[in-house]
Design an enzyme around this catalytic site. Structure first.
Site, PDB file in Angstrom:
ATOM      1  CB  SER A   1      44.255  32.478  37.342  1.00  0.00           C
ATOM      2  OG  SER A   1      43.509  32.265  36.152  1.00  0.00           O
TER       3      SER A   1
ATOM      4  CD  GLU B   1      44.884  41.795  34.268  1.00  0.00           C
ATOM      5  OE1 GLU B   1      44.418  41.341  35.316  1.00  0.00           O
ATOM      6  OE2 GLU B   1      44.172  42.203  33.350  1.00  0.00           O
TER       7      GLU B   1
ATOM      8  N   GLY C   1      41.321  34.296  33.732  1.00  0.00           N
ATOM      9  CA  GLY C   1      40.103  33.487  33.755  1.00  0.00           C
ATOM     10  C   GLY C   1      40.320  32.026  33.422  1.00  0.00           C
TER      11      GLY C   1
ATOM     12  CG  ASN D   1      38.001  43.823  35.664  1.00  0.00           C
ATOM     13  OD1 ASN D   1      36.892  44.340  35.514  1.00  0.00           O
ATOM     14  ND2 ASN D   1      38.724  43.369  34.654  1.00  0.00           N
ATOM     15  CD1 TRP D   2      34.010  43.575  41.100  1.00  0.00           C
ATOM     16  CD2 TRP D   2      31.909  44.369  41.194  1.00  0.00           C
ATOM     17  NE1 TRP D   2      33.727  43.855  42.410  1.00  0.00           N
ATOM     18  CE2 TRP D   2      32.452  44.354  42.512  1.00  0.00           C
ATOM     19  CE3 TRP D   2      30.611  44.838  41.011  1.00  0.00           C
ATOM     20  CZ2 TRP D   2      31.715  44.778  43.624  1.00  0.00           C
ATOM     21  CZ3 TRP D   2      29.887  45.268  42.121  1.00  0.00           C
ATOM     22  CH2 TRP D   2      30.435  45.231  43.413  1.00  0.00           C
ATOM     23  CE  LYS D   3      37.783  39.923  34.102  1.00  0.00           C
ATOM     24  NZ  LYS D   3      38.482  38.854  33.435  1.00  0.00           N
TER      25      LYS D   3
ATOM     26  N   GLY E   1      39.998  39.301  38.920  1.00  0.00           N
ATOM     27  CA  GLY E   1      38.723  39.234  38.217  1.00  0.00           C
ATOM     28  C   GLY E   1      37.735  38.385  39.005  1.00  0.00           C
ATOM     29  N   GLY E   2      37.634  37.112  38.633  1.00  0.00           N
ATOM     30  CA  GLY E   2      36.624  36.221  39.198  1.00  0.00           C
ATOM     31  C   GLY E   2      36.548  36.243  40.720  1.00  0.00           C
TER      32      GLY E   2
HETATM   33  P1  PGA Z   1      40.807  36.643  36.587  1.00  0.00           P
HETATM   34  O1  PGA Z   1      40.753  38.006  35.743  1.00  0.00           O
HETATM   35  O2  PGA Z   1      41.291  36.996  37.978  1.00  0.00           O
HETATM   36  O3  PGA Z   1      39.399  36.132  36.588  1.00  0.00           O
HETATM   37  O4  PGA Z   1      41.770  35.736  35.896  1.00  0.00           O
HETATM   38  C1  PGA Z   1      41.754  38.981  35.898  1.00  0.00           C
HETATM   39  C2  PGA Z   1      41.453  40.166  35.018  1.00  0.00           C
HETATM   40  O5  PGA Z   1      40.879  39.992  33.930  1.00  0.00           O
HETATM   41  O6  PGA Z   1      41.784  41.302  35.374  1.00  0.00           O
END
Ligand code: PGA
Length: 250
Positions: A209, A165, A171, A9-11, A230-231
């Site tokens: 995370s 999640e 994050g 997920n690149w957001k 995400g990140g």
């Molecule tokens: P993260 O985000 O891996 O940066 O914690 C996960 C997500 O929001 O899907």
């Protein structure tokens, strides 16, 4: 037995040059990895069409991060599921906590999921409790309710993916521990089995995370069919290492 599903997920990240280079690198790399892992990236909507074009008919799957629940109309700034499918997406993330925290409730998520399905997109529905809810002992109740209320009617196991999640893990660098993940995935799978005829077969991903360092431990837990990242999905070496962890470190 499902092959691990590794979703990124690149957001709200990814300008054109960098995003296309990242996607091209992943698409080319995935061709060289033996089949045994499924990989999805969800870039911003502005890059969907170009990334879908470069991924072509190869193994890299392309998804969006949200859609509107209506097919078309006077909804300035919104994007319909049909438009996302038209741009080349096959999946769409729905109900991410970053959207739920802005007022999106499970009924709206279910309406969006129904719209996604009718446009041929596979919804990846996110559920998860906040830290306050967990500390109050309500994690299971909240997550089960979000799950029940976010699923549209008429689903089968193959048409939807769930991502557990926990909001406090997103994050923050603080992923849920093994017991928490295994316990919540067991609860979600048991609930799915009561909601859909073949509900026990729905893929359930963990997100929050996930890194190259912790992915193997998470991916090999019972009830974990993949991860939503995400990140670390924006760092090519890390995202590839996460996918390889799903293959058992091959
Ligand atoms: P993260 O985000 O891996 O940066 O914690 C996960 C997500 O929001 O899907």
């Amino acid at each position: 037995m499902n092959v691990p599903f590794i979703a990124g997920n690149w957001k709200m990240n990814g300008l054109r040059a960098h995003g296309l280079a990242l996607a091209r690198d992943l698409a080319e790399w995935l061709e060289t990895v033996r089949p045994g892992v499924q990989m999805l990236i969800c870039p911003p909507a502005t890059l969907l069409s170009d990334i879908a074009t470069l991924a072509g008919s190869g193994p890299l799957l392309i998804g969006a991060q949200d859609c509107h629940y209506r097919a078309s109309g006077a909804h300035t700034g919104d994007i319909s599921a049909a438009m996302l499918a038209d741009a080349g997406a096959s999946h769409v993330i729905l109900g991410h906590s970053e959207r739920r925290s802005q007022g999106e409730d499970s009924a709206l998520v279910a309406a969006k999921a129904a719209a996604a399905l009718s446009s041929g997109l596979r919804p990846l529905i996110c559920i998860g409790e906040t830290l306050v809810e967990r500390e109050a002992g309500l994690a299971g109740t909240i997550v089960a309710r979000q799950l029940r209320d976010s699923l549209p009617p008429g689903l089968d196991a193959d048409s939807v993916i769930i991502a557990y999640e926990p909001v406090w893990a997103i994050g923050t660098g603080r992923h849920a521990d093994a017991g928490t993940i295994a316990g919540m995935h067991a609860l979600i799978k048991a609930e799915l089995a009561t909601l859909l005829p073949d509900g026990g077969d729905v893929r359930v991903l963990y997100g929050g995370s996930v890194t190259a360092a912790n992915a193997a431990g998470i991916l090999h837990l019972p009830g974990v069919d993949g991860v939503l990242v995400g990140g670390a999905s924006l760092k090519p070496a890390d995202f590839k290492a996460i996918a390889l962890a799903g293959l058992g470190g091959a």
